[in-house]
Motif scaffolding. Structure first.
Motif: not given
Length: 388
Positions: A212-227
Motif C-alpha cells: 500500500w505505502t509504495r503506491l502514490d495517492s493517484t494509484k491508491q484512488l484508482w484501486l478503490w472499489s466495492k470488490n
C-alpha cells in the motif's frame, strides 16, 4: 458408474473382465485408458486398494497423457492412505521422466519434497536440493509459488525452510510484477490480497504494508472499489500494522477505513473483526461497542458479524440485561450457521451457547454438539473479556 455403485454397495466386481471387454470392443490402443478410468471408479467406490493395484499395473504399458494421469493418481492415493514414502517415490518417477513437460516435472519435484516432509526423510530432500531449486525457478505462477512456499514453511527441516524462503521471495517478485502490470483495479486488488494473505503466513508484515505505502495517492484512488478482494486486502494491511506494533499507523489507517461512509456494508464484518480487536487492545471499549453496533446494523447476517454480536452480548451482560444477552447470543448462532468446522467459528459458537445459558454450563442442552472442553475454554475466555 456401475463399478463405483457396486463397490459402494459391497458387491463383487470383476474389473479385469471389464477391461478385457472394453479392449476387445474398442481396440488394444484404449486398454490403458480403460484401466485408468476403472481404477478411478474403484477409488470413488472407496476401494483405494484396488485402485492402486490397477494403476500400478497400468504404469507398465501406459504412455503419454495416460501415463501422467496414472502416476499422479497413484501418488495421490498413496499420500491419502498415509504411505508418504511410496507417494514420494511416485512423484520422483514423474520428475525423472524427461519425456514429460518441464513444468509438470517441476510440480512433481515439489510434491516429492512435500511427501518427504510427511515421511520425515530430510536426508532425501538434501540429496534432491539442486533439482528442487531448479524446479522453483521454472514455476512462473506467483500463486503456485506462494502456495508451495507456505507448505514448505511448515516442513520442520532447515532445508525445506530455505526452499520456502526462496519460493516466497520469487513468488513475491512475480506477484508485484503482476500487480504493477494489472490494467484493472479489481485484478490488481485480487493480486494484492492473494500475496498479502501468503505474506502473513511468513509474518512479513512490512511486505504487506508496503503493498500500500509504495503506491502514490493517484494509484491508491484508482484501486478503490466495492470488490471484496480490495477490502480483504485493506483488512490485512490493518492487521499487519497491528501485528507489527505500529499502533499510530493502525489507528489512522483503521479509523479512515471503518469510519468512511463509503465503505461497503458487506466489507464491514471482516474489517470490523480486526478493528474490534484493536479497540480492545487499546482499552477503548466505548469505541469497540460503537463499532460493533455499526457492523451489526450494516450486515446482520454475515458470519463475521457474530464477533460484533459477541461484544454486544458482553455489554448487555455487564448491564445485567439477561434477555438482551440471550438475544445477541442467538444472533451469533444464526450468523455463524450450522457449519462451524473452522476454528474461529467453533470458538464463537461455543461462546454463544455459554452466553445463551447465562454462563452456566449445566444449562447448555446436549444437542449443542459442542464438546465440554471447548465450552469450558470459551467460558474462561468470556470471563477474561468481562474482567477487562
Amino acid at each position: 458408474q456401475i463399478v463405483r455403485i457396486s463397490l459402494l454397495s459391497n458387491q463383487t466386481v470383476d474389473v479385469p473382465s471389464l477391461i478385457i471387454q472394453g479392449t476387445n470392443r474398442y481396440g488394444s490402443q484404449f486398454q490403458t485408458q480403460f484401466m485408468q478410468s476403472l481404477a478411478m471408479a474403484c477409488k470413488r467406490g472407496n476401494r483405494t486398494d484396488l485402485a492402486a493395484k490397477f494403476l500400478q499395473q497400468n504404469l507398465t504399458t501406459a504412455t503419454g497423457d495416460t501415463w501422467i494421469k496414472t502416476i499422479w493418481s497413484l501418488a495421490k492415493i498413496q499420500s491419502g492412505s498415509g504411505d508418504h514414502a511410496s507417494a514420494a517415490n511416485s512423484y520422483w518417477t514423474c520428475a525423472q521422466n524427461k519425456s514429460q513437460p518441464q513444468r509438470f516435472r517441476a510440480f512433481a519435484l515439489i510434491h516429492y519434497a512435500l511427501e518427504l516432509i510427511c515421511a520425515k526423510k530430510p536426508d532425501l530432500i538434501e540429496q534432491a536440493a539442486p533439482q528442487l531449486q531448479t524446479a522453483l525457478t521454472q514455476i512462473q505462477d506467483y500463486e503456485v509459488l506462494l502456495d508451495v512456499a507456505r507448505q514448505l514453511r511448515y516442513g520442520h527441516f532447515q532445508q525445506t525452510r530455505t526452499f520456502a524462503e526462496n519460493a516466497y521471495q520469487r513468488g513475491k517478485q512475480l506477484a508485484l510484477q503482476a500487480f504493477d502490470n494489472a490494467g484493472h483495479p479489481s485484478v490488481a486488488a485480487n493480486i494484492a490480497f492473494k500475496f498479502s494473505r501468503r505474506a502473513f503466513d511468513f509474518r512479513r508484515t512490512d511486505d504487506i504494508i508496503a503493498t500500500w505505502t509504495r503506491l502514490d495517492s493517484t494509484k491508491q484512488l484508482w484501486l478503490w472499489s466495492k470488490n471484496l478482494d480490495y477490502w480483504n486486502w485493506q483488512e490485512l494491511i490493518l492487521r499487519a500494522y497491528m501485528v507489527g506494533g505500529q499502533t499510530d499507523q493502525a489507528q489512522n489507517f483503521g479509523s479512515a477505513l471503518f469510519n468512511d461512509p463509503a465503505t461497503p456494508p458487506d466489507a464491514l464484518p471482516a474489517l470490523g473483526a480486526t478493528w474490534l480487536t484493536f479497540r480492545q487492545q487499546q482499552k477503548d471499549f466505548a469505541g469497540l461497542y460503537s463499532a460493533a453496533e455499526r457492523v451489526a446494523q450494516a450486515a446482520p447476517g454475515n458470519e463475521k458479524t457474530a464477533i460484533s454480536y459477541y461484544w454486544l452480548a458482553l455489554r448487555a451482560w455487564k448491564r445485567g440485561n439477561a434477555a438482551q444477552t440471550t438475544d445477541y447470543a442467538q444472533r451469533m448462532l444464526l450468523a455463524l450457521g450450522k457449519d462451524c468446522v473452522l476454528y474461529w467459528k467453533s470458538n464463537y459458537q461455543a461462546a454463544a451457547y455459554c452466553l445463551k445459558a447465562g454462563l452456566n454450563l449445566s444449562q447448555i442442552p446436549a444437542y449443542s454438539s459442542v464438546s465440554p472442553k471447548k465450552l469450558t475454554e470459551q467460558l474462561s475466555s468470556i470471563q477474561d473479556d468481562l474482567a477487562a
